[in-house]
Design a protein around this motif. Sequence first.
Motif, PDB file in Angstrom:
ATOM      1  N   ASP A  51       1.339 -13.458  11.845  1.00 30.50           N
ATOM      2  CA  ASP A  51       1.608 -12.506  12.934  1.00 30.50           C
ATOM      3  C   ASP A  51       2.104 -13.202  14.201  1.00 30.50           C
ATOM      4  OD1 ASP A  51       0.848 -10.453  11.239  1.00 30.50           O
ATOM      5  OD2 ASP A  51      -1.241 -10.547  11.871  1.00 30.50           O
ATOM      6  N   MET A  64       0.288  -7.070   2.912  1.00 34.23           N
ATOM      7  CA  MET A  64      -0.961  -7.613   3.428  1.00 34.23           C
ATOM      8  C   MET A  64      -1.299  -8.948   2.767  1.00 34.23           C
ATOM      9  SD  MET A  64      -1.342  -5.342   5.628  1.00 34.23           S
ATOM     10  CE  MET A  64      -2.971  -5.462   6.350  1.00 34.23           C
ATOM     11  N   ALA A 118       6.511  -4.390   5.229  1.00 36.55           N
ATOM     12  CA  ALA A 118       6.037  -3.073   5.675  1.00 36.55           C
ATOM     13  C   ALA A 118       4.637  -2.845   5.103  1.00 36.55           C
ATOM     14  CB  ALA A 118       7.005  -1.973   5.223  1.00 36.55           C
ATOM     15  N   GLY A 119       3.644  -3.341   5.841  1.00 40.36           N
ATOM     16  CA  GLY A 119       2.280  -3.278   5.323  1.00 40.36           C
ATOM     17  C   GLY A 119       2.111  -4.214   4.139  1.00 40.36           C
ATOM     18  N   GLU A 175       5.458   3.433  15.006  1.00 41.61           N
ATOM     19  CA  GLU A 175       5.926   2.430  14.040  1.00 41.61           C
ATOM     20  C   GLU A 175       7.129   2.971  13.284  1.00 41.61           C
ATOM     21  OE1 GLU A 175       3.022   0.429  11.556  1.00 41.61           O
ATOM     22  OE2 GLU A 175       1.384   0.991  12.880  1.00 41.61           O
ATOM     23  N   ASN A 217       8.694  -8.247  10.439  1.00 42.57           N
ATOM     24  CA  ASN A 217       7.417  -7.605  10.137  1.00 42.57           C
ATOM     25  C   ASN A 217       7.088  -6.598  11.219  1.00 42.57           C
ATOM     26  OD1 ASN A 217       4.825  -7.230   8.875  1.00 42.57           O
ATOM     27  ND2 ASN A 217       3.903  -8.551  10.422  1.00 42.57           N
ATOM     28  N   ILE A 218       6.327  -5.558  10.827  1.00 43.45           N
ATOM     29  CA  ILE A 218       5.737  -4.684  11.845  1.00 43.45           C
ATOM     30  C   ILE A 218       4.235  -4.873  11.827  1.00 43.45           C
ATOM     31  CG2 ILE A 218       5.663  -2.642  10.319  1.00 43.45           C
ATOM     32  CD1 ILE A 218       6.447  -1.232  13.258  1.00 43.45           C
ATOM     33  N   HIS A 219       3.678  -5.019  13.025  1.00 45.98           N
ATOM     34  CA  HIS A 219       2.245  -5.286  13.169  1.00 45.98           C
ATOM     35  C   HIS A 219       1.662  -4.274  14.152  1.00 45.98           C
ATOM     36  CE1 HIS A 219      -1.416  -7.634  13.054  1.00 45.98           C
ATOM     37  NE2 HIS A 219      -1.471  -7.549  14.362  1.00 45.98           N
ATOM     38  N   PRO A 220       0.494  -3.696  13.821  1.00 47.03           N
ATOM     39  CA  PRO A 220      -0.039  -2.609  14.653  1.00 47.03           C
ATOM     40  C   PRO A 220      -0.837  -3.077  15.860  1.00 47.03           C
ATOM     41  CG  PRO A 220      -1.379  -2.856  12.689  1.00 47.03           C
ATOM     42  CD  PRO A 220      -0.270  -3.868  12.567  1.00 47.03           C
ATOM     43  N   GLY A 261       0.794  -1.221   0.000  1.00 45.98           N
ATOM     44  CA  GLY A 261       0.000   0.000   0.000  1.00 45.98           C
ATOM     45  C   GLY A 261       0.825   1.269   0.000  1.00 45.98           C
ATOM     46  N   ARG A 262       0.446   2.174   0.924  1.00 42.72           N
ATOM     47  CA  ARG A 262       1.007   3.539   0.867  1.00 42.72           C
ATOM     48  C   ARG A 262       2.483   3.586   1.231  1.00 42.72           C
ATOM     49  NH1 ARG A 262      -1.773   5.470   6.623  1.00 42.72           N
ATOM     50  NH2 ARG A 262      -0.800   3.701   7.661  1.00 42.72           N
ATOM     51  N   GLY A 263       2.950   2.635   2.046  1.00 41.96           N
ATOM     52  CA  GLY A 263       4.386   2.525   2.281  1.00 41.96           C
ATOM     53  C   GLY A 263       4.983   3.551   3.221  1.00 41.96           C
ATOM     54  N   SER A 264       4.233   3.976   4.239  1.00 40.90           N
ATOM     55  CA  SER A 264       4.835   4.959   5.158  1.00 40.90           C
ATOM     56  C   SER A 264       5.929   4.319   6.017  1.00 40.90           C
ATOM     57  CB  SER A 264       3.763   5.637   6.019  1.00 40.90           C
ATOM     58  OG  SER A 264       3.261   4.783   7.011  1.00 40.90           O
ATOM     59  N   ASN A 265       5.756   3.063   6.400  1.00 42.02           N
ATOM     60  CA  ASN A 265       6.846   2.392   7.126  1.00 42.02           C
ATOM     61  C   ASN A 265       8.045   2.155   6.224  1.00 42.02           C
ATOM     62  OD1 ASN A 265       6.310   1.624  10.065  1.00 42.02           O
ATOM     63  ND2 ASN A 265       4.344   1.174   9.086  1.00 42.02           N
ATOM     64  N   LEU A 308       1.039   5.130  14.516  1.00 36.09           N
ATOM     65  CA  LEU A 308       1.867   5.139  13.300  1.00 36.09           C
ATOM     66  C   LEU A 308       3.229   5.815  13.473  1.00 36.09           C
ATOM     67  CD1 LEU A 308       1.714   3.981  10.415  1.00 36.09           C
ATOM     68  CD2 LEU A 308       0.841   6.214   9.673  1.00 36.09           C
TER      69      LEU A 308
HETATM   70  C1  GAR Z   1       0.931  -0.268   9.214  1.00 36.61           C
HETATM   71  O1  GAR Z   1       0.180   0.257  10.273  1.00 36.61           O
HETATM   72  C2  GAR Z   1       1.416  -1.657   9.536  1.00 36.61           C
HETATM   73  O2  GAR Z   1       1.732  -1.831  10.888  1.00 36.61           O
HETATM   74  C3  GAR Z   1       0.223  -2.485   9.152  1.00 36.61           C
HETATM   75  O3  GAR Z   1      -0.280  -1.907   7.993  1.00 36.61           O
HETATM   76  C4  GAR Z   1       0.047  -0.505   7.979  1.00 36.61           C
HETATM   77  C5  GAR Z   1       0.770  -0.209   6.700  1.00 36.61           C
HETATM   78  O4  GAR Z   1       0.973   1.171   6.552  1.00 36.61           O
HETATM   79  N1  GAR Z   1       0.585  -3.842   8.947  1.00 36.61           N
HETATM   80  C6  GAR Z   1      -0.217  -4.880   9.177  1.00 36.61           C
HETATM   81  O5  GAR Z   1      -1.358  -4.776   9.563  1.00 36.61           O
HETATM   82  C7  GAR Z   1       0.414  -6.244   8.914  1.00 36.61           C
HETATM   83  N2  GAR Z   1      -0.395  -7.301   9.415  1.00 36.61           N
HETATM   84  P1  GAR Z   1       2.139   1.720   5.633  1.00 36.61           P
HETATM   85  O6  GAR Z   1       1.927   1.098   4.232  1.00 36.61           O
HETATM   86  O7  GAR Z   1       1.902   3.192   5.602  1.00 36.61           O
HETATM   87  O8  GAR Z   1       3.427   1.326   6.234  1.00 36.61           O
END
Ligand code: GAR
Length: 187
Positions: A144, A89, A86-87, A173, A106-109, A10-14, A170
Amino acid sequence: RVPVAILISGRGSNMAALIAAAEADDCPYRVVLVAANDPAAGGLAIAEAAGIATFALSHKGMPRAAFDALLDAEIRRAGAEWIALAGYMRVLSAEFILGWAGRIVNIHPSLLPLYKGLDTHARAIAAGDAEGGCSVHIVTAELDDGPVVAQARVPILPGDDADTLAARVLPEEHRLYPATLAELVRR
Ligand code: GAR
């Protein structure tokens, strides 16, 4: 510096936080590839603007094992030694994960082991939890799951909804993930 591939959906902020941290002279990792399972992932343009090689391929209509094999080949071609999700999914196949034993992070919220899967912030609020947060963990074949390496906590405040809590988690993160990845590749 240890070569790392980042997987996004997705947007890839991490991802952007990991790339920004790698610009420091003393960062022990460098980002050699950003790969996405969605060609429309917003993070791809950010990676390209940072001069990082990208690979994008839709998984739609492809068996998981075949998709993961292509992804694996691309990551190895880029010379990566670690993978940072990083996100990303999408569940990775057990074969893929075994091939990188202990070197996928992995990072998990959520504060794992709480709230694996989706809608983590809404579930923490619904449970009446006093705190939410995020976890960096080593990826194993269970979703997870896998050893937690680091966590950051934030308070859950009266009136919070999933969006306000996500907005509080966020930035944590973005701090936690680069610092933890640096620590891991240094070991
Ligand atoms: C983040 O909050 C990440 O922790 C979460 O998705 C978002 C991605 O945002 N990840 C999960 O839920 C993984 N199971 P980002 O694309 O802006 O990093």
